[in-house]
Every structure is written in C-alpha cells, then in structure tokens.
Design an enzyme around this catalytic site. Structure first.
Site, PDB file in Angstrom:
ATOM      1  N   ASN A 197      -9.703   4.595  -3.172  1.00  0.00           N
ATOM      2  CA  ASN A 197      -8.901   5.336  -1.948  1.00  0.00           C
ATOM      3  C   ASN A 197      -7.759   5.867  -2.996  1.00  0.00           C
ATOM      4  OD1 ASN A 197      -7.278   6.077  -0.212  1.00  0.00           O
ATOM      5  ND2 ASN A 197      -6.910   4.165   0.743  1.00  0.00           N
TER       6      ASN A 197
ATOM      7  N   LYS B 122      -5.928   3.528  -5.133  1.00  0.00           N
ATOM      8  CA  LYS B 122      -6.164   2.254  -5.022  1.00  0.00           C
ATOM      9  C   LYS B 122      -7.588   1.944  -5.118  1.00  0.00           C
ATOM     10  CE  LYS B 122      -2.907   1.612  -1.101  1.00  0.00           C
ATOM     11  NZ  LYS B 122      -3.057   1.540   0.310  1.00  0.00           N
TER      12      LYS B 122
ATOM     13  N   ARG C 111     -13.121   6.388   0.042  1.00  0.00           N
ATOM     14  CA  ARG C 111     -12.614   7.064   1.382  1.00  0.00           C
ATOM     15  C   ARG C 111     -12.219   8.389   1.366  1.00  0.00           C
ATOM     16  NH1 ARG C 111      -6.564   5.866   3.370  1.00  0.00           N
ATOM     17  NH2 ARG C 111      -7.025   6.668   5.606  1.00  0.00           N
TER      18      ARG C 111
ATOM     19  N   HIS D  79      -8.495   5.986  10.991  1.00  0.00           N
ATOM     20  CA  HIS D  79      -8.853   4.464  10.858  1.00  0.00           C
ATOM     21  C   HIS D  79     -10.199   4.131  11.248  1.00  0.00           C
ATOM     22  CE1 HIS D  79      -4.418   4.290  11.338  1.00  0.00           C
ATOM     23  NE2 HIS D  79      -4.674   3.894  10.108  1.00  0.00           N
TER      24      HIS D  79
ATOM     25  N   HIS E  95      -5.150  -0.919  15.954  1.00  0.00           N
ATOM     26  CA  HIS E  95      -5.011  -0.852  14.429  1.00  0.00           C
ATOM     27  C   HIS E  95      -3.351  -0.670  14.220  1.00  0.00           C
ATOM     28  CE1 HIS E  95      -6.053  -0.158   9.998  1.00  0.00           C
ATOM     29  NE2 HIS E  95      -4.689   0.488  10.196  1.00  0.00           N
ATOM     30  N   LEU E  96      -2.579  -1.575  14.008  1.00  0.00           N
ATOM     31  CA  LEU E  96      -1.132  -1.323  14.052  1.00  0.00           C
ATOM     32  C   LEU E  96      -0.550  -1.536  12.751  1.00  0.00           C
ATOM     33  CD1 LEU E  96      -0.256  -3.353  17.339  1.00  0.00           C
ATOM     34  CD2 LEU E  96      -0.929  -0.763  16.988  1.00  0.00           C
ATOM     35  N   GLY E  97      -0.419  -0.449  11.741  1.00  0.00           N
ATOM     36  CA  GLY E  97       0.140  -0.699  10.505  1.00  0.00           C
ATOM     37  C   GLY E  97       1.482   0.185  10.351  1.00  0.00           C
ATOM     38  N   ASN E  98       1.668   0.941   9.150  1.00  0.00           N
ATOM     39  CA  ASN E  98       2.366   1.770   8.885  1.00  0.00           C
ATOM     40  C   ASN E  98       1.953   2.878   9.713  1.00  0.00           C
ATOM     41  OD1 ASN E  98       4.578   1.624   7.245  1.00  0.00           O
ATOM     42  ND2 ASN E  98       3.643   1.580   5.308  1.00  0.00           N
TER      43      ASN E  98
ATOM     44  N   ARG F 237       6.381   8.126  11.969  1.00  0.00           N
ATOM     45  CA  ARG F 237       5.769   9.355  12.610  1.00  0.00           C
ATOM     46  C   ARG F 237       6.098   9.085  14.136  1.00  0.00           C
ATOM     47  NH1 ARG F 237      -0.109   8.498  10.380  1.00  0.00           N
ATOM     48  NH2 ARG F 237       0.616   7.701   8.344  1.00  0.00           N
TER      49      ARG F 237
ATOM     50  N   ARG G 111       9.068  -6.047   9.629  1.00  0.00           N
ATOM     51  CA  ARG G 111       9.680  -7.101   9.547  1.00  0.00           C
ATOM     52  C   ARG G 111      11.267  -7.089   9.553  1.00  0.00           C
ATOM     53  NH1 ARG G 111       6.038  -7.748   4.294  1.00  0.00           N
ATOM     54  NH2 ARG G 111       6.094  -5.514   4.648  1.00  0.00           N
TER      55      ARG G 111
ATOM     56  N   GLU H 290      -2.016  -7.921  12.651  1.00  0.00           N
ATOM     57  CA  GLU H 290      -2.232  -9.192  11.953  1.00  0.00           C
ATOM     58  C   GLU H 290      -1.320 -10.237  11.980  1.00  0.00           C
ATOM     59  OE1 GLU H 290      -4.609  -8.602   8.297  1.00  0.00           O
ATOM     60  OE2 GLU H 290      -5.858  -6.782   9.206  1.00  0.00           O
ATOM     61  N   ASN H 291      -0.060  -9.596  11.584  1.00  0.00           N
ATOM     62  CA  ASN H 291       0.921 -10.481  11.025  1.00  0.00           C
ATOM     63  C   ASN H 291       2.199 -10.653  12.030  1.00  0.00           C
ATOM     64  OD1 ASN H 291       0.120 -11.216   8.378  1.00  0.00           O
ATOM     65  ND2 ASN H 291       0.339  -8.950   7.977  1.00  0.00           N
TER      66      ASN H 291
ATOM     67  N   GLU I 181     -10.792  -2.655   5.122  1.00  0.00           N
ATOM     68  CA  GLU I 181     -11.553  -1.405   4.992  1.00  0.00           C
ATOM     69  C   GLU I 181     -12.287  -1.217   3.660  1.00  0.00           C
ATOM     70  OE1 GLU I 181      -7.488  -0.011   6.208  1.00  0.00           O
ATOM     71  OE2 GLU I 181      -8.566   1.888   7.127  1.00  0.00           O
TER      72      GLU I 181
HETATM   73  P1  ADP Z   1      -0.772   1.121   5.915  1.00  0.00           P
HETATM   74  O1  ADP Z   1      -0.858   1.998   7.264  1.00  0.00           O
HETATM   75  O2  ADP Z   1       0.138   1.625   5.057  1.00  0.00           O
HETATM   76  O3  ADP Z   1      -2.182   0.572   5.518  1.00  0.00           O
HETATM   77  P2  ADP Z   1      -0.450  -1.695   6.885  1.00  0.00           P
HETATM   78  O4  ADP Z   1      -1.657  -2.134   7.664  1.00  0.00           O
HETATM   79  O5  ADP Z   1      -0.540  -2.408   5.561  1.00  0.00           O
HETATM   80  O6  ADP Z   1      -0.171  -0.250   6.658  1.00  0.00           O
HETATM   81  O7  ADP Z   1       0.865  -2.430   7.285  1.00  0.00           O
HETATM   82  C1  ADP Z   1       1.993  -2.581   6.822  1.00  0.00           C
HETATM   83  C2  ADP Z   1       3.057  -2.768   7.578  1.00  0.00           C
HETATM   84  O8  ADP Z   1       2.817  -3.939   8.186  1.00  0.00           O
HETATM   85  C3  ADP Z   1       4.392  -2.846   6.828  1.00  0.00           C
HETATM   86  O9  ADP Z   1       5.241  -1.880   6.977  1.00  0.00           O
HETATM   87  C4  ADP Z   1       5.269  -3.903   7.987  1.00  0.00           C
HETATM   88  O10 ADP Z   1       5.603  -3.298   8.903  1.00  0.00           O
HETATM   89  C5  ADP Z   1       4.109  -4.663   8.791  1.00  0.00           C
HETATM   90  N1  ADP Z   1       3.965  -5.948   8.216  1.00  0.00           N
HETATM   91  C6  ADP Z   1       3.374  -6.580   7.134  1.00  0.00           C
HETATM   92  N2  ADP Z   1       3.615  -7.953   7.184  1.00  0.00           N
HETATM   93  C7  ADP Z   1       4.366  -8.225   8.335  1.00  0.00           C
HETATM   94  C8  ADP Z   1       4.791  -9.752   8.797  1.00  0.00           C
HETATM   95  N3  ADP Z   1       4.883 -10.555   8.190  1.00  0.00           N
HETATM   96  N4  ADP Z   1       5.432  -9.366   9.911  1.00  0.00           N
HETATM   97  C9  ADP Z   1       5.816  -8.346  10.440  1.00  0.00           C
HETATM   98  N5  ADP Z   1       5.188  -6.976  10.277  1.00  0.00           N
HETATM   99  C10 ADP Z   1       4.560  -7.100   8.841  1.00  0.00           C
END
Ligand code: ADP
Length: 396
Positions: free
Chosen positions: A7, A14, A90, A179, A207-210, A240, A284, A333-334, A383
């Site tokens: 990636n 990565k 990717r 995604h 799909h909730l991340g950055n 964003r 976090r 997930e977290n 992924e």
């Molecule tokens: P990317 O879009 O960069 O692939 P990820 O899916 O790895 O992102 O998500 C990263 C985000 O997940 C971090 O910025 C953080 O906000 C969130 N995150 C990770 N661990 C936790 C946690 N334990 N509690 C809450 N949010 C978390």
C-alpha cells in the site's frame, strides 16, 4: 503461495507478507519519509521488531530495503525472494475502467495512469510503488486491487450528481466511492458469521476510521456509498469536512480571502471532528475531552454519529430495509461511545445496542440486544488479507 501486499503513498509504503494457505501474516512493516530521509519499521512475526533509519531517496530504494529485510538472515521470514509468488497492490482509483482486481500488465498500467486525474494525491504514488516492485521483481506477477472496484455495481441514480450530464461524459464526474475492499470484506464476513448467503442480506457497512465511509450492500453488491468523486464526501471525518453546502466554498474564500486551493486544503485537512472540536482528529482524544466536559468535543462526536446514522437511514430507504449494520475500522471497531451514539438513532430499524455487548474493542461480535429485529455487529476489517485473497484468486 506467499503474497506481498503493498500500500504505497507519496512518502510512505506499508507492506505485509501473507501466507495465503494459512492466511497468516509472516511480516509487516512501514517505510516512512521516503524521499526525505527514511525510516523502516519491520515486524517479523515471532521475532523482535526492527527500526532502521537509512536513506530512502525513492520508492525503489524503499522496496529494495523491504525485500532485504524479508530475506535477512536475522530479521527475515523467507530464505529467498523466489518464495514470493505474487504482489498485490492497493490502488485507490480505478475510475469506471476497473470493476474488479486486475493483473497489472503494461497496458493496464496505462489505464490506471489515465485515472490519475481523479485521485491526484493517491494514484501516482500507487503507480510509483508498482513500478518499483516491477523493477526489483520483474518475474513476479503483480495484481492491482482497487478501492473503487466494489462500488462499480451502483445504479445510475446512486452515482450521478445533479450536474450537467456532459460533465459526467467529458470528465467522469460521478460518485465512485472508496474503501471498497473493506466494504466487500466486511459484508462477506457478516454473511459467513451468520451462516447466510450474501445474496439474502441487506447490510450497511460503517467503515469509520481516519477516513470514514458508509456503504449499502444489497445481496452482496454495493448499491450506494457515502464517498463520492473523491474521499472528501460523506460523513465528517478526522480532518475532512464530508458533505456540505457547495456554496460554502465560495463564501469561505471571500470571507477569509483564500484561494480555491486553500479552501480545499481547509476542507481536507482542518475540518471534520478536528475542526469542530478544535482538539484532535483522534477519537480517543475527543472521548477524553468530552468526558472532562468539553462541549465542542462532544459536539464533534455527536455530529459524526448523527451523520453516520443519517446514511444508515438513507440506505434503509435505498435497499427497502436493513438486516445488519456492521461497524468496522479504527473507530468502528474500537470506539464503544461512538457505536452507542449511532445506535441511539437506529430504533426505527428494530436495533437496540446492548451496552454490555458493546463494551469491547476489536472483536467480532453482535452488539444488539437479543430482542432486536435487525442486528448491529462489530466486524474487524482486514484490507491486506482481502488484497492477498483477491491476488491469489485472480492468479488461479
Ligand atoms: P485510517 O483511515 O488511517 O486507516 P483507521 O481505520 O486505522 O484509520 O482508524 C484510525 C482512527 O481510529 C484513529 O485516528 C482513532 O481516532 C481511532 N481509534 C483507534 N483506536 C481507538 C480507540 N481505542 N478508541 C477510539 N478510537 C480509536
């Protein structure tokens, strides 16, 4: 077969080496600051993590270093490069040209390059990574797995914008979605866990991340998704903005005396939950600040959750119902707080989140109450494994 998954970003790369038979990770790592100075973090499974600071003037040098570490006597996990049967890359944007993964022949690479306009930050970097691998492993088959491919099944009413049609014809301006590898992986896994045929399920994947996107998967196919021409559309994300009134762009430009380019930079890098909270893009940090009474951090969490829930509602309309809402990626997930906040809006689907089941991180499980009539689940995404599987399937 051992598959190297790559990636590649503009200054980072990565990688994971995956044994496709056992689906285990043999080693993974990250090259950073390529073209600046260079740092490699290499984690061979079962051995100590290695951190190397060394010059990486370009991506070829980075790939070369990765291959050296993978075969290194002390830090390596394979004896020779001949053990690598394929490389899965990717690729962010495949436009309308790629509805599935593809072997990266020279002809295909030309077509990928034609998509550069649509993802100027990502595709050129992906191509550099592919070319670096081709140079160093000329006889190993390379496969491209596109973030956009899974969404090519969207119907026209989902992908057209309310713009003059000739912009779609001339420039390909439409919703593509991103995604896709994750949405596909998670929706398939939902069916596996439930012992059902994907054809019989209506799933909304969050799909909730950055970066975050929501996807409606009806009968195993993507029928709509929240990201659009670019990954800027949809829910507010880490930095964003997500969707907004397009007139705001001109308004900010005039009020703040910014160029179009500068406004876009604000929308990409200074907005989202970081912009609203003024604290951080990391959920976090928001949770901690909100617990301590910070109102803007709480507002950011609420805006995010509300936007996610609105997409779930929209996709319930699009699919005529929802069987499963699946949460995935870093936040999905977290972050039990965000899942609970989204869950508060899902009563209309017959979903109630069970606080005890929801009180967990990174595990595969149902988090809705037993008497819910539809399911909420956590399904960790993978992924890299999805790319390795696609690569092997294509070569077979
Ligand atoms: P990317 O879009 O960069 O692939 P990820 O899916 O790895 O992102 O998500 C990263 C985000 O997940 C971090 O910025 C953080 O906000 C969130 N995150 C990770 N661990 C936790 C946690 N334990 N509690 C809450 N949010 C978390």
């Amino acid at each position: 077969m051992k598959v190297l998954v790559i990636n590649c970003g503009s200054s980072s790369l990565k990688y994971q080496l995956i044994d496709s038979e056992t689906e285990s990770v043999l080693a993974k790592g990250l090259c950073e600051r390529i073209g600046i100075d260079g740092r490699l973090t290499h984690k061979p499974t079962g051995k100590d993590k290695v951190e190397i600071e060394t010059a990486m003037p370009n991506h070829t040098a980075a790939v070369s270093l990765v291959l050296k570490e993978l075969t290194d006597e002390k830090n390596g996990v394979i004896k020779s490069l001949d053990e690598i049967g394929a490389v899965g890359h990717r690729v962010v944007h495949g436009g309308e040209k790629f509805a599935s993964s593809t072997i990266l022949t020279d002809e295909v690479l030309k077509q990928v390059e034609e998509c550069n306009d649509l993802a100027p930050l990502h595709n050129p970097a992906n191509l550099i990574g592919i070319n670096a691998c081709k140079e160093l492993m000329p006889n190993v088959p390379m496969v491209g797995v596109f973030d956009t491919a899974f969404h090519q099944t969207m119907p026209k009413e989902a992908y057209l914008y309310g713009l003059p049609y000739e912009y779609y014809e001339k420039y390909g301006i439409r919703r593509y979605g991103f995604h896709g590898t994750s949405h596909s992986f998670v929706s398939k896994r939902v069916a596996e866990i439930l012992g059902k045929d994907p054809k019989d399920l209506k799933v909304v994947v969050c799909h909730l991340g950055n970066g975050s996107s929501v996807c409606a998967v009806d009968g195993g196919k993507s029928v709509d998704t929240s990201m659009g021409l670019t990954p800027l559309e949809g829910v507010p994300m880490g930095t964003r903005s997500g969707s907004l009134d397009p007139a705001i762009i001109e308004f900010i430009a005039e009020k703040e005396n910014l160029s179009l380019h500068e406004v876009m930079n604000v929308l990409n890098k200074k907005s989202g939950v970081e912009g609203i909270s003024g604290i951080s893009s990391d959920f976090r940090d928001l949770e901690k600040a909100a617990e301590e009474g910070d109102e803007r951090a709480y507002a950011a969490q609420k805006c995010f959750s509300y936007a996610v829930a609105k997409y779930v509602g929209a996709y319930a309309a699009a699919m005529g119902g929802v069987d499963v809402v699946a949460f995935t990626a870093g936040v999905g997930e977290n972050d039990s707080v965000i899942r609970a906040m989204v869950g508060e809006y899902l009563g209309f689907l017959g979903i109630k989140i069970d606080p005890e089941k929801n009180n967990c991180r990174g595990v595969e499980r149902v988090i809705s109450t037993d008497d819910s009539t539809a399911l909420a689940m956590i399904v960790p995404t993978n992924e890299e494994l999805a790319i390795a599987r696609e690569t092997v399937a294509l070569l077979k």
